[in-house]
Design an enzyme around this catalytic site. Structure first.
Site, PDB file in Angstrom:
ATOM      1  N   GLU A 266      -7.333   1.806 -13.402  1.00  0.00           N
ATOM      2  CA  GLU A 266      -7.106   2.512 -12.521  1.00  0.00           C
ATOM      3  C   GLU A 266      -5.706   3.612 -13.578  1.00  0.00           C
ATOM      4  O   GLU A 266      -5.250   4.528 -13.532  1.00  0.00           O
ATOM      5  CB  GLU A 266      -6.539   2.645 -11.144  1.00  0.00           C
ATOM      6  CG  GLU A 266      -7.790   2.489 -10.046  1.00  0.00           C
ATOM      7  CD  GLU A 266      -7.384   1.451  -9.054  1.00  0.00           C
ATOM      8  OE1 GLU A 266      -7.867   2.317  -7.882  1.00  0.00           O
ATOM      9  OE2 GLU A 266      -6.577   1.442  -9.038  1.00  0.00           O
TER      10      GLU A 266
ATOM     11  N   GLU B  44     -26.418  15.394  -3.466  1.00  0.00           N
ATOM     12  CA  GLU B  44     -27.741  15.832  -2.834  1.00  0.00           C
ATOM     13  C   GLU B  44     -27.694  14.620  -3.708  1.00  0.00           C
ATOM     14  O   GLU B  44     -29.282  14.753  -3.161  1.00  0.00           O
ATOM     15  CB  GLU B  44     -28.056  17.202  -3.031  1.00  0.00           C
ATOM     16  CG  GLU B  44     -27.985  17.716  -5.016  1.00  0.00           C
ATOM     17  CD  GLU B  44     -28.608  19.025  -5.039  1.00  0.00           C
ATOM     18  OE1 GLU B  44     -29.777  19.083  -4.395  1.00  0.00           O
ATOM     19  OE2 GLU B  44     -27.576  19.648  -5.771  1.00  0.00           O
TER      20      GLU B  44
ATOM     21  N   CYS C 134       1.186  -1.073   0.145  1.00  0.00           N
ATOM     22  CA  CYS C 134       0.370  -0.278   0.146  1.00  0.00           C
ATOM     23  C   CYS C 134       0.507   1.231  -0.169  1.00  0.00           C
ATOM     24  O   CYS C 134       0.739   1.588  -0.532  1.00  0.00           O
ATOM     25  CB  CYS C 134      -0.897  -0.215   1.291  1.00  0.00           C
ATOM     26  SG  CYS C 134      -1.913   1.546   1.612  1.00  0.00           S
TER      27      CYS C 134
ATOM     28  N   LYS D 160      -0.334   5.274  -6.719  1.00  0.00           N
ATOM     29  CA  LYS D 160      -0.604   5.259  -6.578  1.00  0.00           C
ATOM     30  C   LYS D 160      -2.042   6.366  -6.645  1.00  0.00           C
ATOM     31  O   LYS D 160      -2.317   7.229  -8.241  1.00  0.00           O
ATOM     32  CB  LYS D 160      -1.536   3.619  -7.163  1.00  0.00           C
ATOM     33  CG  LYS D 160      -3.216   4.087  -8.371  1.00  0.00           C
ATOM     34  CD  LYS D 160      -4.382   2.866  -7.751  1.00  0.00           C
ATOM     35  CE  LYS D 160      -4.562   3.491  -5.864  1.00  0.00           C
ATOM     36  NZ  LYS D 160      -6.106   2.472  -5.790  1.00  0.00           N
TER      37      LYS D 160
ATOM     38  N   HIS E  85     -26.837  21.736  -1.654  1.00  0.00           N
ATOM     39  CA  HIS E  85     -27.806  21.822  -2.623  1.00  0.00           C
ATOM     40  C   HIS E  85     -26.606  23.711  -3.257  1.00  0.00           C
ATOM     41  O   HIS E  85     -26.214  24.075  -1.881  1.00  0.00           O
ATOM     42  CB  HIS E  85     -28.518  22.530  -3.147  1.00  0.00           C
ATOM     43  CG  HIS E  85     -28.896  23.261  -4.343  1.00  0.00           C
ATOM     44  ND1 HIS E  85     -29.309  22.360  -5.762  1.00  0.00           N
ATOM     45  CD2 HIS E  85     -29.237  24.418  -5.130  1.00  0.00           C
ATOM     46  CE1 HIS E  85     -29.991  23.110  -6.750  1.00  0.00           C
ATOM     47  NE2 HIS E  85     -29.264  24.055  -6.214  1.00  0.00           N
TER      48      HIS E  85
ATOM     49  N   TYR F 288      -9.595  -3.668 -11.328  1.00  0.00           N
ATOM     50  CA  TYR F 288      -9.188  -1.718 -10.485  1.00  0.00           C
ATOM     51  C   TYR F 288      -8.422  -1.436 -11.077  1.00  0.00           C
ATOM     52  O   TYR F 288      -7.351  -0.418 -11.860  1.00  0.00           O
ATOM     53  CB  TYR F 288      -9.723  -1.664  -9.631  1.00  0.00           C
ATOM     54  CG  TYR F 288      -8.689  -2.118  -8.384  1.00  0.00           C
ATOM     55  CD1 TYR F 288      -8.177  -1.486  -7.778  1.00  0.00           C
ATOM     56  CD2 TYR F 288      -8.836  -3.250  -7.742  1.00  0.00           C
ATOM     57  CE1 TYR F 288      -6.845  -1.676  -6.855  1.00  0.00           C
ATOM     58  CE2 TYR F 288      -8.288  -4.229  -6.859  1.00  0.00           C
ATOM     59  CZ  TYR F 288      -7.044  -3.401  -5.873  1.00  0.00           C
ATOM     60  OH  TYR F 288      -6.511  -4.135  -5.321  1.00  0.00           O
TER      61      TYR F 288
ATOM     62  N   CYS G  78      -1.194   1.786  -2.899  1.00  0.00           N
ATOM     63  CA  CYS G  78      -2.437   2.888  -2.892  1.00  0.00           C
ATOM     64  C   CYS G  78      -1.988   3.928  -2.895  1.00  0.00           C
ATOM     65  O   CYS G  78      -2.373   5.134  -3.587  1.00  0.00           O
ATOM     66  CB  CYS G  78      -3.199   2.536  -1.345  1.00  0.00           C
ATOM     67  SG  CYS G  78      -3.312   0.583  -0.902  1.00  0.00           S
TER      68      CYS G  78
END
Length: 453
Positions: free
Chosen positions: A182, A441, A43, A51, A436, A178, A48
């Site tokens: 990625e 939302e 990681c 990356k 908003h 993934y 992670c």
């Protein structure tokens, strides 16, 4: 008095192993940890963290074009890998030092060596030393899988991509998971011409089908040459040093680099586990019970080497649960339910809970979806669309799954995961007042199902 050198010996200095070693030492245990490469594991050093830093860097290129459309006077700009890479590695070294310092502070002995097991309580190090421990924790993570085909050694993996001397102008990424998706988005954003081959019918197997198709369309729209149903048959070195790749459909490409992103395997080979009676599964995973204990009572395993949920935060939780169980007398099972995750494509995909397909196989459901162009994209006439999706039980009205494809989806899903983990119903989502104007939302504004069983 104990006849063992240590109460706990941890093999592997990734996030899970370091957390377990540090917390055990803080509780008063005598702890040692061996790591053969760099503290921090996949990681921090080759996964992670680097990356995500490359994700950040890759967004600025496309953003310059958008800035011009917003009215800014911007040049085209070029990305300087030679400037970025030293800064990247300086940050990784800083994080590694933090891991090492935090581990050593409570008194953990750290050995920079490869460790193997010679019996149920003995660890042998590559430096010739040997130690005994009452408990041994295997936290050796995983490693990239490279297919067995002619010329495969010419390619690189995610381990090496951060160390390239220069960025390739043309690259073939092989895989559809993934990691493949990625890096396709990252390298495309940094200016490379990216081709991606995946042998399956669609990328991101195991994720929600509607989301998979949505992300594939976005990648194609960004200029990534994504081809499914094709895989490499052989790699050949060209006279100019580039690589010619021959596909299963006889299609050929010539590229500067080939990146294997064809999955990962548990890193359990050569540790001596099977000789001691530890069960190893078909994929090489160390088989453990609900408390991370192997068939040998003194040996435990956590993290990717167990191939349960291969995520850093999960390994950390497993490490903490191991310490609670073994050293604090509080039997604790790591919680593997409703674990949120993010795929850092561009835009990102955040997910928690069940896919539409898995939920439908379980019970009758309602599906709520909203697909729209975010305000900042529609203003400059970009066609990129966000996708929000809730999967809801018809019987209990609980939200079984939440899926978001949008800029910042990783941040949004972390907060949505709290509600989903707590068992929130669709009415609970509806009762929340929208913030908003935001993209987020939309998660509380989807009133009518788009699909029902």
């Amino acid at each position: 008095m104990s006849t063992f050198d240590y109460d706990l010996f941890v093999i592997g200095g990734g996030s899970g192993g370091v957390r377990a070693g540090r917390v055990a030492a803080e509780s008063g245990a005598r702890v040692a940890l061996a790591e053969e490469f760099r503290m921090g594991g996949t990681c921090v050093i080759r996964g992670c963290v680097p990356k995500k830093l490359m994700v950040f860097a890759s967004k600025f290129g496309p953003a310059t074009g958008e800035a011009r459309d917003w009215g800014w006077d911007m040049g085209d700009g070029t990305f300087d890998w030679s400037k970025f890479r030293p800064n990247l590695h300086a940050e990784l070294s800083r994080l590694e030092n933090i891991y090492r310092t935090n581990l050593a502070r409570p008194g953990t002995d750290i050995y920079d060596a490869r460790a193997t097991l010679t019996d149920a309580h003995t660890v042998a190090l590559s430096n010739g030393q040997s130690y005994t421990a009452k408990h041994i924790l295997v936290a050796t993570g995983g490693r990239p899988f490279i297919p067995d085909l002619p010329g495969a050694e010419m390619g690189i993996t995610s381990n090496e991509v951060f160390n390239l001397d220069r960025l390739p102008k043309k690259i073939l990424i092989v895989g559809g998971g993934y990691i493949a998706c990625e890096f396709a988005c990252i390298l495309n954003g940094l200016g490379a011409h990216v081709t991606q081959w995946h042998r399956g019918p669609q990328v991101l197997r195991g994720f929600d089908d509607e989301v998979r198709g949505h992300i594939a369309e976005l990648m194609l729209a960004q200029g990534i040459d994504l081809r499914v149903g094709v895989s490499p048959r052989a790699l050949e070195r060209c006279d100019d040093g580039r690589i010619r790749v021959i596909g299963s459909d006889d299609h050929k490409v010539v590229v500067d680099e080939v990146l294997w992103a064809t999955g990962r395997k548990p890193n359990s080979d050569g540790l001596g586990l099977e000789d001691l009676g530890v069960e190893i599964g078909e994929r090489g995973e160390v088989v453990v019970d609900d408390y991370s204990q192997t068939a040998v009572p003194s040996i435990y395993a956590i993290g990717d080497v167990t191939d349960r949920i291969n995520l850093t935060p999960v390994a950390i939780r497993e490490g903490a649960a191991f310490v609670e169980t073994v050293f604090k007398g509080n039997p604790t099972k790591p919680d593997h339910e409703m674990v949120a995750s993010a795929v850092f494509t561009q835009p990102e995909y955040g997910t928690v809970g069940l896919t539409e397909e898995d939920a439908r196989a379980q019970e009758p459901i309602d599906v709520y979806t909203a697909t729209f162009r975010p305000m900042q994209k529609s203003f400059i006439d970009r066609q990129e669309k966000a996708l929000f999706k809730l999967v809801v039980s018809q019987v209990s009205q609980r939200v079984l799954g939440c899926h978001i494809v949008a800029d910042g989806a990783g941040e949004m899903i972390q907060l949505a995961a709290v509600a989903v983990k707590m068992g929130a119903t669709k009415a609970d989502f509806d009762a929340a007042v929208a913030v908003h104007p935001t993209m987020a939302e939309e998660i509380v504004l989807m009133k009518s199902p788009t699909r029902s069983d």
